[in-house]
Design a protein around this motif. Structure first.
Motif, PDB file in Angstrom:
ATOM      1  N   GLU A 118       0.833  -1.213   0.000  1.00 22.30           N
ATOM      2  CA  GLU A 118       0.000   0.000   0.000  1.00 22.30           C
ATOM      3  C   GLU A 118       0.864   1.259   0.000  1.00 22.30           C
ATOM      4  OE1 GLU A 118      -2.607   2.273   3.375  1.00 22.30           O
ATOM      5  OE2 GLU A 118      -2.984   0.130   3.170  1.00 22.30           O
ATOM      6  N   TRP A 119       1.865   1.304   0.873  1.00 19.74           N
ATOM      7  CA  TRP A 119       2.740   2.480   0.931  1.00 19.74           C
ATOM      8  C   TRP A 119       3.483   2.658  -0.380  1.00 19.74           C
ATOM      9  CZ3 TRP A 119       4.742   0.346   6.173  1.00 19.74           C
ATOM     10  CH2 TRP A 119       3.786   0.580   7.165  1.00 19.74           C
ATOM     11  N   GLY A 120       3.946   1.556  -0.965  1.00 19.85           N
ATOM     12  CA  GLY A 120       4.672   1.627  -2.225  1.00 19.85           C
ATOM     13  C   GLY A 120       3.822   2.125  -3.375  1.00 19.85           C
ATOM     14  N   ALA A 121       2.528   1.878  -3.307  1.00 20.07           N
ATOM     15  CA  ALA A 121       1.618   2.301  -4.376  1.00 20.07           C
ATOM     16  C   ALA A 121       1.205   3.762  -4.232  1.00 20.07           C
ATOM     17  CB  ALA A 121       0.371   1.417  -4.377  1.00 20.07           C
ATOM     18  N   GLY A 122       1.487   4.352  -3.083  1.00 17.13           N
ATOM     19  CA  GLY A 122       1.035   5.711  -2.821  1.00 17.13           C
ATOM     20  C   GLY A 122       2.055   6.765  -3.177  1.00 17.13           C
ATOM     21  N   LYS A 123       1.679   7.969  -2.878  1.00 16.25           N
ATOM     22  CA  LYS A 123       2.565   9.102  -3.079  1.00 16.25           C
ATOM     23  C   LYS A 123       3.187   9.460  -1.738  1.00 16.25           C
ATOM     24  CE  LYS A 123       0.207  10.949  -7.008  1.00 16.25           C
ATOM     25  NZ  LYS A 123      -1.069  11.442  -7.364  1.00 16.25           N
ATOM     26  N   PRO A 124       4.450   9.865  -1.747  1.00  6.82           N
ATOM     27  CA  PRO A 124       5.074  10.222  -0.470  1.00  6.82           C
ATOM     28  C   PRO A 124       4.412  11.454   0.132  1.00  6.82           C
ATOM     29  CG  PRO A 124       6.497  10.820  -2.286  1.00  6.82           C
ATOM     30  CD  PRO A 124       5.337  10.067  -2.874  1.00  6.82           C
ATOM     31  N   SER A 125       4.225  11.430   1.412  1.00  5.99           N
ATOM     32  CA  SER A 125       3.749  12.607   2.134  1.00  5.99           C
ATOM     33  C   SER A 125       4.391  12.560   3.509  1.00  5.99           C
ATOM     34  CB  SER A 125       2.226  12.611   2.261  1.00  5.99           C
ATOM     35  OG  SER A 125       1.806  11.835   3.352  1.00  5.99           O
ATOM     36  N   THR A 126       4.638  13.721   4.060  1.00  4.27           N
ATOM     37  CA  THR A 126       5.301  13.759   5.361  1.00  4.27           C
ATOM     38  C   THR A 126       4.420  13.158   6.448  1.00  4.27           C
ATOM     39  OG1 THR A 126       4.544  16.017   5.678  1.00  4.27           O
ATOM     40  CG2 THR A 126       6.769  15.720   4.821  1.00  4.27           C
ATOM     41  N   PHE A 127       3.122  13.018   6.174  1.00  8.77           N
ATOM     42  CA  PHE A 127       2.223  12.434   7.154  1.00  8.77           C
ATOM     43  C   PHE A 127       2.299  10.904   7.147  1.00  8.77           C
ATOM     44  CE2 PHE A 127      -2.120  11.075   8.488  1.00  8.77           C
ATOM     45  CZ  PHE A 127      -2.010  11.463   9.819  1.00  8.77           C
ATOM     46  N   LEU A 128       2.721  10.314   6.040  1.00  3.77           N
ATOM     47  CA  LEU A 128       2.746   8.860   5.905  1.00  3.77           C
ATOM     48  C   LEU A 128       3.507   8.159   7.036  1.00  3.77           C
ATOM     49  CD1 LEU A 128       2.187   6.217   4.343  1.00  3.77           C
ATOM     50  CD2 LEU A 128       4.202   6.746   2.966  1.00  3.77           C
ATOM     51  N   PRO A 129       4.753   8.507   7.322  1.00  4.01           N
ATOM     52  CA  PRO A 129       5.456   7.782   8.387  1.00  4.01           C
ATOM     53  C   PRO A 129       4.834   8.008   9.760  1.00  4.01           C
ATOM     54  CG  PRO A 129       6.931   9.346   7.296  1.00  4.01           C
ATOM     55  CD  PRO A 129       5.610   9.448   6.632  1.00  4.01           C
ATOM     56  N   MET A 130       4.369   9.219  10.006  1.00  3.69           N
ATOM     57  CA  MET A 130       3.743   9.516  11.289  1.00  3.69           C
ATOM     58  C   MET A 130       2.496   8.649  11.471  1.00  3.69           C
ATOM     59  SD  MET A 130       2.720  13.254  12.818  1.00  3.69           S
ATOM     60  CE  MET A 130       4.023  13.948  11.834  1.00  3.69           C
ATOM     61  N   ALA A 132       1.821   5.847   9.909  1.00  7.59           N
ATOM     62  CA  ALA A 132       2.236   4.445   9.976  1.00  7.59           C
ATOM     63  C   ALA A 132       2.681   4.062  11.388  1.00  7.59           C
ATOM     64  CB  ALA A 132       3.361   4.182   8.971  1.00  7.59           C
ATOM     65  N   MET A 133       3.415   4.966  12.049  1.00  7.47           N
ATOM     66  CA  MET A 133       3.871   4.682  13.423  1.00  7.47           C
ATOM     67  C   MET A 133       2.723   4.813  14.420  1.00  7.47           C
ATOM     68  SD  MET A 133       7.759   6.176  13.722  1.00  7.47           S
ATOM     69  CE  MET A 133       7.354   7.856  13.334  1.00  7.47           C
ATOM     70  N   MET A 134       1.898   5.865  14.279  1.00  2.00           N
ATOM     71  CA  MET A 134       0.830   6.109  15.252  1.00  2.00           C
ATOM     72  C   MET A 134      -0.242   5.027  15.219  1.00  2.00           C
ATOM     73  SD  MET A 134       0.593  10.306  15.069  1.00  2.00           S
ATOM     74  CE  MET A 134      -1.149  10.280  15.179  1.00  2.00           C
ATOM     75  N   THR A 135      -0.500   4.450  14.048  1.00  2.10           N
ATOM     76  CA  THR A 135      -1.509   3.400  13.943  1.00  2.10           C
ATOM     77  C   THR A 135      -0.904   2.016  14.202  1.00  2.10           C
ATOM     78  OG1 THR A 135      -1.154   3.135  11.567  1.00  2.10           O
ATOM     79  CG2 THR A 135      -2.869   4.709  12.266  1.00  2.10           C
ATOM     80  N   ALA A 136       0.376   1.980  14.453  1.00  2.00           N
ATOM     81  CA  ALA A 136       1.136   0.745  14.700  1.00  2.00           C
ATOM     82  C   ALA A 136       1.156  -0.174  13.477  1.00  2.00           C
ATOM     83  CB  ALA A 136       0.627   0.016  15.933  1.00  2.00           C
ATOM     84  N   ALA A 137       0.852   0.363  12.300  1.00  2.00           N
ATOM     85  CA  ALA A 137       0.998  -0.436  11.077  1.00  2.00           C
ATOM     86  C   ALA A 137       2.474  -0.709  10.826  1.00  2.00           C
ATOM     87  CB  ALA A 137       0.390   0.298   9.889  1.00  2.00           C
TER      88      ALA A 137
END
Length: 173
Positions: A118-130, A132-137
Motif C-alpha cells: 500500500e505504501w509503495g503504491a502511494g505518493k510520499p507525504s510527510t504524514f505517511l510515516p507519522m 504508519a507509526m501512530m496506527t502501529a501499522a
C-alpha cells in the motif's frame, strides 16, 4: 515449420533468460533498494543536511533493518548508510551483517506485506510515516525523535516498494 521451431526456440531462450523480480525485502531486493537510495536526493542530500547521518555513535555508519511481519524476522535484511561526499550514501543492502542493533542510532522496521505494498503504491507525504507509526501499522525501533525530524525522507523510504520491482512471495529464510 522450420521458422516456427526456430521462433519457439528463441522464445524459450528469452523466457529462460528473463529474471523474475526478487521477493520483496529479500537480500536481492534490498541490494536494489540500496542502489535506488543513492539516486534519491531526499535520502542522500536531505538526510545529510538534516544531520541524520551524524548520529552514528562514532561508528561511521547507521544500520536499517527491515522485514515483512508476515514473513517473519528470520527474513530481515539490512541497509548500511554512511556519510560520504556530503551525502548519506547506502554502501550495502542485503542479508543482515550487523545482528546487534544500537537503536540509539539504528532502525528496525517491519510491517505486514499488505502495508508495504500500500505504501509503495502511494505518493510520499510527510504524514505517511507519522500515521504508519501512530496506527502501529509500522513496527519501529530506533531513535523516534530523530525520525520525527526527517519525515520527508522517511516517507521516501516507506514508498521504496513502489520503486523497485518485486515478487510478493516471502523471501527465503
Amino acid at each position: 515449420m522450420k521458422c516456427t521451431a526456430i521462433a519457439l526456440a528463441a522464445l524459450a531462450v528469452v523466457a529462460s533468460s528473463a529474471q523474475a523480480a526478487p521477493a520483496l525485502m529479500s537480500a536481492e531486493w534490498t541490494a536494489q533498494a540500496c542502489e535506488y537510495w543513492n539516486t534519491n536526493p531526499l535520502l542522500t542530500t536531505t538526510l545529510y543536511e538534516k544531520e541524520w547521518i551524524k548520529n552514528d555513535l562514532g561508528r561511521g555508519y547507521k544500520i536499517v533493518h527491515m522485514y515483512r511481519t508476515d514473513c517473519g524476522a528470520a527474513t530481515m535484511t539490512e541497509m548500511k548508510i554512511v556519510s560520504k561526499d556530503q551525502k548519506a550514501i547506502c554502501v550495502y543492502g542485503g542479508a543482515v551483517q550487523h545482528p546487534k542493533m544500537e537503536h540509539a542510532a539504528d532502525y528496525t522496521m517491519h510491517a505486514k506485506t499488505a502495508k508495504w505494498v500500500e505504501w509503495g503504491a502511494g505518493k510520499p507525504s510527510t504524514f505517511l510515516p507519522m500515521k504508519a507509526m501512530m496506527t502501529a501499522a509500522l513496527k519501529f525501533q530506533g531513535p523516534k525523535p530523530e525520525a520525527m525530524t526527517v519525515m520527508e525522507p522517511f516517507a521516501e523510504f516507506l514508498i521504496l516498494p513502489g520503486k523497485i520491482p518485486y515478487d510478493k512471495a516471502c523471501p527465503a529464510k
